[in-house]
Enzyme design. Sequence first.
Site, PDB file in Angstrom:
ATOM      1  N   SER A   1       1.089  -1.042   0.028  1.00  0.00           N
ATOM      2  CA  SER A   1       0.374  -0.440  -0.099  1.00  0.00           C
ATOM      3  C   SER A   1       0.719   0.879  -0.200  1.00  0.00           C
ATOM      4  O   SER A   1       1.664   1.309  -0.589  1.00  0.00           O
ATOM      5  CB  SER A   1      -0.661   0.045   1.762  1.00  0.00           C
ATOM      6  OG  SER A   1      -2.467   1.012   0.989  1.00  0.00           O
TER       7      SER A   1
ATOM      8  N   ASN B   1      -0.535  -4.190  -3.943  1.00  0.00           N
ATOM      9  CA  ASN B   1      -1.366  -3.495  -3.617  1.00  0.00           C
ATOM     10  C   ASN B   1      -0.980  -1.625  -3.585  1.00  0.00           C
ATOM     11  O   ASN B   1      -1.394  -1.052  -2.883  1.00  0.00           O
ATOM     12  CB  ASN B   1      -1.971  -3.796  -2.262  1.00  0.00           C
ATOM     13  CG  ASN B   1      -2.675  -4.909  -2.140  1.00  0.00           C
ATOM     14  OD1 ASN B   1      -1.774  -5.616  -1.844  1.00  0.00           O
ATOM     15  ND2 ASN B   1      -3.545  -5.380  -2.597  1.00  0.00           N
TER      16      ASN B   1
ATOM     17  N   HIS C   1      -7.232  -6.196  -0.050  1.00  0.00           N
ATOM     18  CA  HIS C   1      -5.576  -5.088  -0.127  1.00  0.00           C
ATOM     19  C   HIS C   1      -5.088  -5.706   1.374  1.00  0.00           C
ATOM     20  O   HIS C   1      -4.252  -5.409   1.077  1.00  0.00           O
ATOM     21  CB  HIS C   1      -7.001  -3.505   1.218  1.00  0.00           C
ATOM     22  CG  HIS C   1      -5.759  -2.691   0.241  1.00  0.00           C
ATOM     23  ND1 HIS C   1      -5.300  -1.645  -0.786  1.00  0.00           N
ATOM     24  CD2 HIS C   1      -4.968  -1.644   1.927  1.00  0.00           C
ATOM     25  CE1 HIS C   1      -4.781  -0.753  -0.056  1.00  0.00           C
ATOM     26  NE2 HIS C   1      -4.803  -0.950   1.346  1.00  0.00           N
TER      27      HIS C   1
END
Length: 276
Positions: A98, A122, A247
């Site tokens: 992320s 992600n 996610h």
Amino acid sequence: MTLKTQQRFKSESGLAYFKTGAGSPIVLIHGVGLRAEAWLNQVPVLSEHHTVYAIDMPGHGESDLLANTAAGLDEYVDLIATWIQTEIKEPVIMMGHSMGSMIALNFAARYSDICCGVAALNSVYRRSLQAKQAVRQRALDLIENPDLGNVTTPILRWFDVNPKGFEKQMADLCEQWLLAAPAKGYARAYQIFSQNDGPKDEALASLEMPAIFITGDGDANSSGDMSKRMAALCPDGDYAVIEHSRHMVQMTHPDEINPLLVKFVKQCCIKIRNQL
């Protein structure tokens, strides 16, 4: 589920991390609101043949908040790069999830002399207008309401609506970390995350090292198409989309993620040996 917190080292610059294993180094960077333990399912596998360093992002876990309130992504990367140069003192394989993947990719492009491979999990790339507006509103909400009292929304985005079994355990861990996250560190990092829309195309094209992009097929904000497009721009890029995941793919699907990362690390090591 409760997870024992790993004992940390702390650099002079205030960056906290734990390390385990022996061998050439791998650095792991988590996403916004979490902590180094977000890689709990990867560390045992990766540390079998490598020294694994899992860091707390600045302002998260036990890492200090950057003193510069105007710090952006580059400043986060510079802090980590300085730590690598002074404490690890050799090139690393960088892995990020992320916002951690934003840091990892920025590091790989700007500090290519000390990076021999980058894995981005992600990661975002060219959000839609609707997605941009939504993430910027969430960042604004965090700045204006930093108490972080409600963590339901991110958990719903990151996991199945009604997670069960192992995924429920991972969701519970994330909820604990979000509730315990330092409010200012979370808010600042999320603001930076919201302002960045993925690496520049020329940065991806400059990566003269193996690069892999991995995401979940149910992650609308970090889609498989984003990973595919980023990989296509890299000279030595690859991508994978994990089925039935969202996610927090490295936490919920280690059986699929770990073999990909082990294979990727071997690819990086082979390339290093061939260059010697």
